[in-house]
Design an enzyme around this catalytic site. Structure first.
Site, short mmCIF file in Angstrom:
data_model
loop_
_atom_site.label_atom_id
_atom_site.label_comp_id
_atom_site.label_asym_id
_atom_site.label_seq_id
_atom_site.Cartn_x
_atom_site.Cartn_y
_atom_site.Cartn_z
N ASP A 1 0.85 -1.19 0.00
CA ASP A 1 0.00 0.00 0.00
C ASP A 1 0.88 1.24 0.00
O ASP A 1 2.09 1.15 0.26
CB ASP A 1 -0.90 -0.02 1.24
CG ASP A 1 -1.82 1.18 1.32
OD1 ASP A 1 -2.43 1.52 0.30
OD2 ASP A 1 -1.90 1.79 2.39
N ASP B 1 -1.60 -0.62 6.14
CA ASP B 1 -1.85 -0.16 7.51
C ASP B 1 -3.26 0.34 7.75
O ASP B 1 -3.63 0.63 8.87
CB ASP B 1 -0.87 0.96 7.88
CG ASP B 1 -1.24 2.29 7.26
OD1 ASP B 1 -1.87 2.29 6.18
OD2 ASP B 1 -0.91 3.33 7.85
N ASP C 1 -7.06 -1.97 3.99
CA ASP C 1 -6.05 -2.99 3.66
C ASP C 1 -6.33 -4.33 4.34
O ASP C 1 -5.76 -5.34 3.95
CB ASP C 1 -4.65 -2.51 4.09
CG ASP C 1 -4.19 -1.29 3.31
OD1 ASP C 1 -4.47 -1.23 2.11
OD2 ASP C 1 -3.56 -0.41 3.92
#
Length: 598
Positions: free
Chosen positions: A300, A491, A495
């Site tokens: 990410d 995080d 996600d």
């Protein structure tokens, strides 16, 4: 672990009695030293059988029983000592291997000081509720997550992040449970209950890790059963060909216990502890072993490759810039928006003296308005301020930035630009992933395409996917899993599904969302991606050391068994040799604790 005392006393009295020609006393002492270990072993084997498990403890039981039946009392006592001593060594080695995790568990906060009017009462952390005002004295552990209520707090966060130096947190900043107060007393307001706090989540990770077994350890269990069959077969053959049952006992003795069931679990347990020392908590040996197999990284952007919090990157002011910043930051003291915090920090960095806002009204997701020093101030999105002013606000989009407009006393005051910066060293870390065998790296973000392109421009990425929903992230992970093992790092709440879908999901930092932490297989307590690279290196080195211990230990045990089968080793000599082999493989497995990653 007092069991070794019985065979030690039995051998001491038995050997002494033999020198004094007290054969009856010697025999009694040696049998008395063996029986408690044998009975304990029988109980353990029955317990294992009820659980559907069968291992090499059976060889120890047969060898001790055979020694007693065939009058090899000295050998029986030595086997009892070697077996119970081996259990003690294994227990001690695992204790050392788990020391980082055990340290986390032992310092869990259990009590807190809660303000009740003018009084302070000591309560258990289970009684703390959100909104409670807590008093944290020097040396106390922060019991739950919260917001600092005093001007400054000095904290030792080493248990959470591995950072040895104390850090200072200001009024309004977040303080995490498990940190220790390294300065003066301060007050805080609880924002979570104990069960939902950061440290409680870490402890759940540790407890899960302690219950787990690596796939290599489970494979070792299967081979242990094969070794059991081979050992009994060789012992039976030696008895049949020689006609001497003592020779069969000698074969069994040297296979008790086996390095196969000692080296592998100790090595992986030590590995879990070793990565914990870095600040990387994994949910057990299975996860650590899986890290070493990773070949694809899906990562990410926000809070992972970037800092995760915006900073003020530019001001287009229609009034004096300093005045615009002071009035805007003064108003934003009343807001919890991430951009508001960034604006206040920017003003404080310029040592501006901010005023207290009044009559504050906030429309979540749109903007905030209020009175600052008698002036009407409003901050928010371009559309929000344009609607308030009844005018069009000219604004040219700047790639990679977020814009907020400011109105002062009904007039346009200017535009504030915020951006999320790339973490220092992100480029080097991604290249390190490539160097250790990760052959494909994909950036998967829900952010805008232009932001993703700007952030990833100079990074060694194989693919950039932007404007993704959580479901689309899962699709990417599942598609890549069909090719090779996938590590997903993120995080945010969005996600969490992808972290759960990946072969290994890793949540970034203690400031990540609770959903991401729960879904992940591992949590990085320090916001440093390079520690993941080190974790992969430790995993691979751990496998090498475990394999070395098994091959060396099994090889030496097999040679010893053959020597015993041909009559070159007595039962006592075989037991002593096997104990030396066990000590060697345990010490070798513990080398994992000292793996260097630099």
């Amino acid at each position: 672990m007092l069991l070794p005392i019985f065979p030690i006393l039995g051998l001491a009295v038995g050997v002494g009695a033999q020198y004094g020609n007290l054969i009856g006393l010697s025999k009694f002492a040696l049998i008395a030293g063996t029986i408690p270990v044998l009975l304990t072993l029988v109980f353990q084997i029955l317990k294992s059988l009820r659980a559907g498990e069968l291992g090499l403890d059976l060889i120890a039981m047969i060898s001790m029983t055979g020694a007693l039946v065939f009058g090899e009392y000295m050998a029986g006592a030595v086997v009892a000592l070697m077996y119970s001593g081996g259990q003690y060594l294994e227990h001690a080695a695992e204790g050392r291997a788990r020391r980082e995790m055990t340290a986390l568990l032992s310092r869990a906060p259990r009590k807190a000081n809660r303000r009740n009017g003018n009084h302070i009462e000591e309560v258990s952390i289970e009684e703390i509720d959100m909104g409670d005002v807590l008093v944290v004295r020097r040396g106390d552990l922060v019991p739950v997550d919260g917001i600092i209520g005093d001007d400054i707090a000095t904290l030792d966060e080493s248990a959470l992040t591995g950072e040895p130096l104390p850090v200072k947190r200001n009024r309004g900043e977040t303080v995490l449970s498990g940190a220790a107060n390294a300065g003066d007393l301060f007050e805080m307001t609880a924002t979570t209950r104990a069960a939902d706090s950061t440290y409680a989540g870490i402890l759940r990770l540790v407890e899960t890790a302690q219950r787990s077994k690596a796939p290599m350890a489970r494979m070792a269990d299967r081979y242990a059963l094969l070794f059991l069959v081979v050992t009994i077969g060789l012992a039976s053959l030696a008895w049949m060909l020689s006609g001497d049952p003592v020779r069969a006992v000698a074969v069994l003795v040297i296979a008790t216990p086996c390095p196969l069931i000692l080296a592998v679990p100790i090595a992986w347990t030590a590995g879990v502890s070793r990565v914990a020392r870095l600040g990387l908590l994994v949910k057990g040996a299975r996860v650590l072993e899986g890290l070493g197999t990773i070949r694809i990284l899906v990562i990410d952007k926000t809070g992972t490759l970037t800092e995760g919090s915006p900073t003020l990157s530019g001001i287009d002011a229609a009034i004096p810039e300093a005045e615009l910043l002071r009035l805007s930051a003064s108003l934003d003291q009343a807001s919890n928006h991430v951009a508001a915090k960034a604006l206040v920090q920017a003003a404080q960095a310029r040592t501006m003296e901010l005023s207290q806002p009044t009559n504050v009204a906030e429309n979540p997701g749109e903007g905030v308005s209020g009175i600052v020093d008698g002036r009407n101030v409003a901050i928010g999105g371009i559309a929000y301020i344009a609607d308030k002013l009844g005018i069009d606000i000219p604004h040219a989009d700047r790639p990679g930035t977020m814009a907020a407009a400011v109105a002062i006393d009904g007039n346009f005051g200017g535009i504030l630009l915020f951006s999320d910066r790339l973490r220092d060293g992100s480029d080097a870390v991604l290249r390190n992933f490539k160097e250790i065998g990760v052959n494909r790296i994909i950036l998967a973000t829900g952010d805008r395409q232009d932001v993703a392109k700007m952030i990833s421009a100079d990074l060694p990425l194989d693919e950039v996917r932007a404007e993704l929903s959580p479901a689309q992230k899962i699709e990417i992970v599942n598609a890549e899993k069909r090719k090779q093992p996938v590590l997903m790092i993120g995080d945010g709440v969005n996600d969490a599904p992808a972290l759960a879908a990946a072969d290994i999901g890793l949540a970034m930092g203690v400031h990540g969302s609770a959903a991401a932490t729960e879904a992940a297989d591992a949590v990085l307590l320090v916001d440093r991606l390079d520690l993941v690279v080190q974790g992969i290196r430790i995993s691979r080195r751990c496998r090498q050391i475990a394999t070395q211990s098994v091959v060396a230990g099994m090889g030496l045990s097999t040679l010893g068994m053959l020597a015993a089968a041909f009559g070159y080793l007595t039962a006592v000599e075989g037991a002593l040799l096997q104990q030396v082999i066990d000590v060697v493989v345990i010490l070798n497995a513990l080398r994992v604790l000292n793996i260097r990653t630099g």
